[in-house]
Scaffold this motif. Structure first.
Motif, mmCIF file in Angstrom:
data_model
loop_
_atom_site.group_PDB
_atom_site.id
_atom_site.type_symbol
_atom_site.label_atom_id
_atom_site.label_comp_id
_atom_site.label_asym_id
_atom_site.label_seq_id
_atom_site.Cartn_x
_atom_site.Cartn_y
_atom_site.Cartn_z
ATOM 1 N N LYS A 1 -2.267 4.502 1.854
ATOM 2 C CA LYS A 1 -1.594 3.510 2.694
ATOM 3 C C LYS A 1 -2.535 3.162 3.837
ATOM 4 C CE LYS A 1 2.827 2.440 4.721
ATOM 5 N NZ LYS A 1 4.218 2.869 4.811
ATOM 6 N N GLY B 1 -4.022 9.769 -1.108
ATOM 7 C CA GLY B 1 -2.998 9.465 -2.101
ATOM 8 C C GLY B 1 -2.442 10.687 -2.805
ATOM 9 N N THR C 1 0.533 10.820 -7.891
ATOM 10 C CA THR C 1 -0.479 10.285 -6.979
ATOM 11 C C THR C 1 -0.082 8.873 -6.520
ATOM 12 O OG1 THR C 1 -1.797 9.439 -8.818
ATOM 13 C CG2 THR C 1 -2.382 11.613 -7.974
ATOM 14 N N TYR C 2 -0.655 8.458 -5.396
ATOM 15 C CA TYR C 2 -0.305 7.192 -4.765
ATOM 16 C C TYR C 2 -1.549 6.477 -4.271
ATOM 17 C CZ TYR C 2 4.248 9.308 -4.912
ATOM 18 O OH TYR C 2 5.386 9.894 -5.363
ATOM 19 N N GLN C 3 -1.427 5.160 -4.087
ATOM 20 C CA GLN C 3 -2.491 4.414 -3.431
ATOM 21 C C GLN C 3 -2.517 4.854 -1.971
ATOM 22 O OE1 GLN C 3 -1.439 0.296 -3.585
ATOM 23 N NE2 GLN C 3 -2.099 0.037 -5.695
ATOM 24 N N SER D 1 0.857 -1.182 0.000
ATOM 25 C CA SER D 1 0.000 0.000 0.000
ATOM 26 C C SER D 1 0.889 1.227 0.000
ATOM 27 C CB SER D 1 -0.937 0.009 1.211
ATOM 28 O OG SER D 1 -0.210 0.097 2.418
ATOM 29 N N CYS E 1 1.711 2.566 -2.854
ATOM 30 C CA CYS E 1 2.435 2.476 -4.124
ATOM 31 C C CYS E 1 2.074 3.641 -5.036
ATOM 32 C CB CYS E 1 2.077 1.190 -4.857
ATOM 33 S SG CYS E 1 2.452 -0.309 -3.980
ATOM 34 N N THR F 1 0.671 5.464 -8.106
ATOM 35 C CA THR F 1 -0.275 5.149 -9.171
ATOM 36 C C THR F 1 0.012 6.001 -10.395
ATOM 37 O OG1 THR F 1 -1.873 6.724 -8.279
ATOM 38 C CG2 THR F 1 -2.117 4.420 -7.621
#
Length: 126
Positions: A104, A74, A100-102, A40, A42, A44
């Motif tokens: 966590k 994110g 952007t990110y997933q 989590s 990660c 995107t």
């Protein structure tokens, strides 16, 4: 903001400790962590920064490292340059904020803020 990230990091430690204890109870040892996979938090979408015209004309290359705080959704909410050539600073920060990110998730329930380190490599096209 930094205090809330620290609070989330402490909550993560507590959660991971309880997971380890449950694994020891069930399997008599903690299960190994799998390296190389991001469960989590990660990325995107990591935006490639614009190569500044001045750097292009002078064939300047370099590596720039940015530390970013990612919020519960994110989105990068804070970024700062840790090291690298100042000529790339503005475009690297813009790229970091656009990435952007997933979210966590700790203990399968609550999204948290977290630190993420991004390394951008700038080199002229040959």
């Amino acid at each position: 903001m930094l205090a809330s990230v620290a609070d989330d990091e402490r909550a993560t430690e507590v959660c991971e400790k309880s997971v380890r204890e449950a694994q020891i109870k069930e399997f008599e040892k903690p299960l190994p962590k799998i390296a190389g996979h991001c469960w989590s938090g990660c990325p995107t979408r990591v935006v490639k920064p614009y190569y500044p015209e001045l750097a292009r004309r002078n064939r300047i290359k370099g590596v720039l490292t940015v530390a970013a705080i990612v919020d519960e959704t994110g989105k990068v909410v804070y970024a700062k340059v840790l090291k690298g050539n100042a000529i790339f600073r503005k475009t690297a920060l813009a790229a970091a904020y656009a990435s952007t990110y997933q979210p966590k998730i700790i203990c399968g329930a609550r999204p948290i803020k977290f630190w993420w380190r991004i390394t951008f490599v700038f080199k002229p096209n040959m």
